[in-house]
Motif scaffolding. Structure first.
Motif, PDB file in Angstrom:
ATOM      1  N   TYR A   9       3.101   2.992  -0.914  1.00  0.00           N
ATOM      2  CA  TYR A   9       2.195   3.433   0.337  1.00  0.00           C
ATOM      3  C   TYR A   9       3.129   3.628   1.310  1.00  0.00           C
ATOM      4  O   TYR A   9       3.786   2.568   1.914  1.00  0.00           O
ATOM      5  CB  TYR A   9       0.988   2.646   0.392  1.00  0.00           C
ATOM      6  CG  TYR A   9       0.233   2.551  -0.699  1.00  0.00           C
ATOM      7  CD1 TYR A   9      -0.485   3.936  -0.956  1.00  0.00           C
ATOM      8  CD2 TYR A   9       0.175   1.668  -1.884  1.00  0.00           C
ATOM      9  CE1 TYR A   9      -1.361   3.998  -2.253  1.00  0.00           C
ATOM     10  CE2 TYR A   9      -0.555   1.770  -2.831  1.00  0.00           C
ATOM     11  CZ  TYR A   9      -1.540   3.028  -3.139  1.00  0.00           C
ATOM     12  OH  TYR A   9      -2.162   2.987  -4.099  1.00  0.00           O
ATOM     13  N   GLY A  49       0.568  -8.084  -2.257  1.00  0.00           N
ATOM     14  CA  GLY A  49       0.507  -6.726  -1.521  1.00  0.00           C
ATOM     15  C   GLY A  49       0.105  -6.594  -0.145  1.00  0.00           C
ATOM     16  O   GLY A  49      -0.673  -5.737   0.099  1.00  0.00           O
ATOM     17  N   GLY A  51       1.248  -5.122   2.493  1.00  0.00           N
ATOM     18  CA  GLY A  51       1.536  -3.960   3.289  1.00  0.00           C
ATOM     19  C   GLY A  51       2.082  -4.202   4.437  1.00  0.00           C
ATOM     20  O   GLY A  51       2.986  -4.861   4.604  1.00  0.00           O
ATOM     21  N   ASP A  73       5.057  -8.716  -0.814  1.00  0.00           N
ATOM     22  CA  ASP A  73       4.910  -7.147  -1.250  1.00  0.00           C
ATOM     23  C   ASP A  73       6.084  -6.978  -1.990  1.00  0.00           C
ATOM     24  O   ASP A  73       7.273  -7.702  -1.924  1.00  0.00           O
ATOM     25  CB  ASP A  73       4.890  -6.467   0.003  1.00  0.00           C
ATOM     26  CG  ASP A  73       4.127  -4.934  -0.261  1.00  0.00           C
ATOM     27  OD1 ASP A  73       2.860  -4.883   0.000  1.00  0.00           O
ATOM     28  OD2 ASP A  73       4.811  -4.168  -0.750  1.00  0.00           O
ATOM     29  N   ASP A 101       5.737  -9.240  -6.966  1.00  0.00           N
ATOM     30  CA  ASP A 101       4.834  -8.342  -7.793  1.00  0.00           C
ATOM     31  C   ASP A 101       3.540  -9.235  -8.155  1.00  0.00           C
ATOM     32  O   ASP A 101       3.573 -10.116  -8.922  1.00  0.00           O
ATOM     33  CB  ASP A 101       5.268  -7.577  -8.859  1.00  0.00           C
ATOM     34  CG  ASP A 101       4.495  -6.689  -9.488  1.00  0.00           C
ATOM     35  OD1 ASP A 101       3.190  -6.610  -9.306  1.00  0.00           O
ATOM     36  OD2 ASP A 101       5.155  -5.817 -10.186  1.00  0.00           O
ATOM     37  N   ALA A 118      -5.988 -10.573  -0.806  1.00  0.00           N
ATOM     38  CA  ALA A 118      -5.371  -9.266  -1.171  1.00  0.00           C
ATOM     39  C   ALA A 118      -6.451  -8.292  -0.588  1.00  0.00           C
ATOM     40  O   ALA A 118      -7.652  -8.436  -0.667  1.00  0.00           O
ATOM     41  CB  ALA A 118      -5.066  -9.258  -2.736  1.00  0.00           C
ATOM     42  N   SER A 119      -5.767  -6.987  -0.359  1.00  0.00           N
ATOM     43  CA  SER A 119      -6.583  -6.083   0.329  1.00  0.00           C
ATOM     44  C   SER A 119      -6.194  -4.782  -0.527  1.00  0.00           C
ATOM     45  O   SER A 119      -5.401  -4.425  -0.652  1.00  0.00           O
ATOM     46  CB  SER A 119      -6.457  -5.941   1.529  1.00  0.00           C
ATOM     47  OG  SER A 119      -7.517  -5.133   2.190  1.00  0.00           O
ATOM     48  N   LEU A 121      -6.222  -3.321  -3.375  1.00  0.00           N
ATOM     49  CA  LEU A 121      -5.100  -3.558  -4.453  1.00  0.00           C
ATOM     50  C   LEU A 121      -5.607  -3.670  -5.766  1.00  0.00           C
ATOM     51  O   LEU A 121      -4.871  -3.303  -6.922  1.00  0.00           O
ATOM     52  CB  LEU A 121      -4.441  -4.773  -4.188  1.00  0.00           C
ATOM     53  CG  LEU A 121      -3.113  -5.250  -5.026  1.00  0.00           C
ATOM     54  CD1 LEU A 121      -2.012  -4.243  -4.683  1.00  0.00           C
ATOM     55  CD2 LEU A 121      -2.381  -6.535  -4.707  1.00  0.00           C
ATOM     56  N   SER A 149     -12.085  -3.363  -2.496  1.00  0.00           N
ATOM     57  CA  SER A 149     -11.687  -2.786  -3.867  1.00  0.00           C
ATOM     58  C   SER A 149     -12.784  -1.584  -4.185  1.00  0.00           C
ATOM     59  O   SER A 149     -13.838  -1.675  -4.011  1.00  0.00           O
ATOM     60  CB  SER A 149     -11.880  -3.645  -4.957  1.00  0.00           C
ATOM     61  OG  SER A 149     -11.182  -4.846  -4.869  1.00  0.00           O
TER      62      SER A 149
END
Length: 278
Positions: A9, A49, A51, A73, A101, A118-119, A121, A149
């Protein structure tokens, strides 16, 4: 899904959506966490994750006292952006980065961790990943705040006949097969919740909807392009269908630019508290 197979992303897209994400997240779940962590000295928060670090920027001010954030990330470039963005947060917030990961998470990775976050994801996980995440949190006794989500519904106003078929096709796209694995897509909330509950956790779910209007024209346009492009892969390649979709996107983008289009994109936030099930 390995690091190499996971989608990448651009930070520009993540920056564009950050204000809408912040407005959408369920603040009552953050309030619940603040009370739970009140007696934890210097809590350690692992942001999976991460970002560009938008979750840390949103949640850290809502928690009391000193905090140490581990920003994880698979993308080293995003990790650099995320860490730099936390500079100047004050001495109460310390940060480290970790390339990794979410699909490889284990209870050992959560040793000394007070909270997992987490957001946007969970739709990228499969059922095995969901079980691994819930198992790691349950075994280590670590709560998890999992926000934004996708819930499988987008509402556009004014409505058009093609909205429904595109919404269904987009949900089919989210359930794509990657290297022999079926991603959870819009079923992620249900699957993840069940995985935590099966391991003795209490799961609190709250809606976290994007409400996009004329003040979010650029975000609407970028979301539309991605939504329609993804959905079109499931609607066939006949020339007539492609023309109809192209015209739909052109019309919707013009409405967005004119401030005449509003979009509600449905998400769900989850707070899983291990060991609290009755």
């Amino acid at each position: 899904m390995s690091v190499a197979e996971a989608p990448r992303y651009a930070s520009t897209w993540l920056d564009l959506r950050e204000p809408a994400d912040a407005a959408a997240r369920a603040t009552e779940l953050a309030d619940e966490l603040r009370g739970r962590l009140a007696d934890v000295p210097d809590p350690v928060i692992l942001d999976l994750g991460c970002g560009t670090g938008s979750m840390a920027r949103w949640l850290a001010p809502r928690l009391d006292g000193r905090q140490h954030w581990i920003l994880q990330d698979r993308d080293p470039d995003l990790l650099g952006v995320a860490a730099a963005s936390m500079i100047g947060s004050g001495g109460a917030i310390t940060v480290e980065t970790r390339q990794g990961d979410i699909t490889e998470l284990s209870a050992a990775d959560l040793e000394g961790v007070s909270l997992v976050t987490a957001s946007a994801l969970l739709d990228l996980l499969d059922a095995d990943d969901a079980a691994r995440l819930a198992g790691a949190c349950a075994e280590s006794g670590t709560p998890a705040l999992l926000t934004l989500s996708v819930s499988g519904l987008a509402e556009l106003s004014p409505a058009e006949p093609l909205d429904g078929p595109l919404n269904s096709a987009f949900n089919e796209h989210l359930r794509q097969h990657v290297a022999g694995r079926t991603l959870l897509g819009a079923e992620a909330v249900e699957v993840i919740s069940a995985a935590f509950e099966e391991r003795g956790a209490t799961v609190h779910a709250r809606p976290s909807r994007w409400h996009l209007g004329p003040d979010r024209r650029e975000l609407i346009a970028e979301w539309l392009r991605g939504w329609v492009t993804a959905a079109s892969t499931r609607l066939g390649r006949a020339a007539s269908v492609e023309h109809e979709i192209d015209e739909y996107l052109r019309r919707r983008l013009a409405q967005a630019a004119a401030g005449e289009l509003t979009v509600v994109v449905h998400h769900t936030d989850l707070l899983a508290l291990p060991g609290e099930a009755s």
